[in-house]
Design an enzyme around this catalytic site. Structure first.
Site, PDB file in Angstrom:
ATOM      1  N   ASP A  94      76.952  62.429 -30.971  1.00 49.47           N
ATOM      2  CA  ASP A  94      76.475  63.125 -29.783  1.00 49.47           C
ATOM      3  C   ASP A  94      76.130  64.568 -30.126  1.00 49.47           C
ATOM      4  OD1 ASP A  94      75.909  64.224 -27.351  1.00 49.47           O
ATOM      5  OD2 ASP A  94      77.814  63.717 -26.403  1.00 49.47           O
TER       6      ASP A  94
ATOM      7  N   HIS B  28      74.096  56.207 -20.159  1.00 46.21           N
ATOM      8  CA  HIS B  28      75.485  56.615 -19.987  1.00 46.21           C
ATOM      9  C   HIS B  28      75.705  56.892 -18.497  1.00 46.21           C
ATOM     10  CE1 HIS B  28      76.814  57.699 -24.260  1.00 46.21           C
ATOM     11  NE2 HIS B  28      75.646  57.082 -24.376  1.00 46.21           N
ATOM     12  N   GLY B  29      76.945  56.738 -18.047  1.00 44.08           N
ATOM     13  CA  GLY B  29      77.206  56.919 -16.620  1.00 44.08           C
ATOM     14  C   GLY B  29      76.686  55.762 -15.798  1.00 44.08           C
TER      15      GLY B  29
ATOM     16  N   ASN C  87      76.560  52.003 -20.369  1.00 41.94           N
ATOM     17  CA  ASN C  87      77.962  52.378 -20.541  1.00 41.94           C
ATOM     18  C   ASN C  87      78.645  52.348 -19.187  1.00 41.94           C
ATOM     19  OD1 ASN C  87      77.215  52.831 -23.183  1.00 41.94           O
ATOM     20  ND2 ASN C  87      78.031  54.908 -23.282  1.00 41.94           N
TER      21      ASN C  87
ATOM     22  N   HIS D  48      77.643  61.105 -15.896  1.00 37.76           N
ATOM     23  CA  HIS D  48      78.955  60.615 -16.301  1.00 37.76           C
ATOM     24  C   HIS D  48      79.972  60.746 -15.161  1.00 37.76           C
ATOM     25  CE1 HIS D  48      77.689  61.488 -20.622  1.00 37.76           C
ATOM     26  NE2 HIS D  48      78.204  60.284 -20.722  1.00 37.76           N
TER      27      HIS D  48
ATOM     28  N   ASP E 258      82.295  56.046 -29.292  1.00 41.72           N
ATOM     29  CA  ASP E 258      81.451  56.655 -28.260  1.00 41.72           C
ATOM     30  C   ASP E 258      81.595  58.178 -28.303  1.00 41.72           C
ATOM     31  OD1 ASP E 258      79.668  56.579 -26.100  1.00 41.72           O
ATOM     32  OD2 ASP E 258      81.296  56.612 -24.633  1.00 41.72           O
TER      33      ASP E 258
ATOM     34  N   GLU F  84      71.735  60.780 -28.848  1.00 44.02           N
ATOM     35  CA  GLU F  84      71.404  61.183 -27.471  1.00 44.02           C
ATOM     36  C   GLU F  84      70.421  62.338 -27.497  1.00 44.02           C
ATOM     37  OE1 GLU F  84      73.594  63.028 -23.491  1.00 44.02           O
ATOM     38  OE2 GLU F  84      74.693  61.597 -24.737  1.00 44.02           O
TER      39      GLU F  84
ATOM     40  N   THR G 196      83.900  54.386 -15.453  1.00 46.74           N
ATOM     41  CA  THR G 196      84.550  54.797 -14.207  1.00 46.74           C
ATOM     42  C   THR G 196      84.783  53.620 -13.269  1.00 46.74           C
ATOM     43  OG1 THR G 196      83.555  56.993 -14.398  1.00 46.74           O
ATOM     44  CG2 THR G 196      84.351  56.334 -12.224  1.00 46.74           C
TER      45      THR G 196
END
Length: 274
Positions: free
Chosen positions: A104, A202-203, A225, A174, A82, A134, A228
């Protein structure tokens, strides 16, 4: 052996109207819990080693761990680099047997992002490995501000790079610790109209769970993704274990006690996307 590439799990998701969880790993206990969750839900899973994890533990160790879990699993398991920061880092992951890499280049000017991503895509495809890119920039809670994805640039990026999956910035952030993200559905629809590449959020921890379910079923977002949310579950379970067992000092005992709660949380994440 159930090692799978990103394309092998995302293309069926795109056709079938669901999504696959990209679960961010920080160690053995969470990676093992995530595979156990995927097996319990009879669903594929993407194990992700991000920059923080790679600073903590060398990439060859991640490769060996992911592949041991995949080879013993009964469901497809993708080993995914990642936020690869360079072609060199992506090349190392491919050499080590990762089945998917993300380059990325989101902070680069568009032309540079396209050129560098295309080079990694070509290298990955030559080895039978998938590649995610991305376009736009997904920002960070209490950190760098995001830059939304332009649908026209997304169409050009997808066409000129040949990526197998495309991460977009449409309100996702994120490291968000609450579920308050507001997704720009009009921008998402415009991106979908411009390309047929599976899209990535993402996030994903920052999205309301009902919104995740809706996006997985109704849009071309095929990969979320999640990091957290799972780290918070791990921390809460570890604190509960330490409080309940104040005299336990063995690392294996403490961390093993956390796995059931983490497996349950990961099962809920995976189930939401089916």
């Amino acid at each position: 052996m159930t090692r799978a590439t990103l394309s092998q799990v995302l293309q069926p998701a795109l056709r079938g109207g669901h999504a696959v969880a990209g679960l961010v790993c920080l160690g053995w206990e969470d990676a093992r819990a995530f595979v156990a969750a995927a097996e319990a839900e009879a669903a594929p899973v993407i194990l992700q080693a991000g920059p923080g994890a790679r600073r903590h533990m060398p990439l060859p160790v991640w490769a060996a761990m992911f592949h041991a879990l995949a080879d013993a699993a009964t469901v497809p398991v993708v080993s995914h680099l990642d936020h690869g920061q360079s072609a060199v880092e992506c090349e190392e992951a491919i050499r080590l047997g990762f089945t998917s890499v993300m380059f990325d280049g989101s902070r680069l000017p568009l032309d540079d992002n396209i050129a560098q991503t295309r080079a990694v895509v070509e290298m990955a495809h030559a080895a039978g490995v998938s590649c995610e890119g991305e376009i736009g920039f997904v920002g960070y809670q209490d950190g760098a501000e995001g830059l939304g994805t332009d649908p026209g640039e997304a169409a050009r990026f997808a066409a000129e790079t040949g990526v197998d999956a495309m991460a977009v910035s449409i309100g996702n952030v994120h490291l968000q610790t609450d579920q308050a993200a507001q997704i720009d559905r009009d921008k998402l629809a415009a991106i979908e109209a411009a390309t047929d590449v599976p899209l990535v959020i993402h996030g994903g921890s920052g999205l309301p769970h009902a919104l995740r379910r809706d996006l997985a079923r109704q849009t071309a977002v095929c990969k979320f993704n999640i990091g957290t949310e799972l780290r918070m579950a791990f921390g809460a379970a570890l604190r509960d274990t330490l409080a309940a067992q104040p005299h336990t000092f063995d690392r294996i005992a403490l961390l093993s006690a956390v796995e059931p709660a983490l497996t349950d949380r990961a099962r809920a994440v995976i189930r939401d996307l089916r």
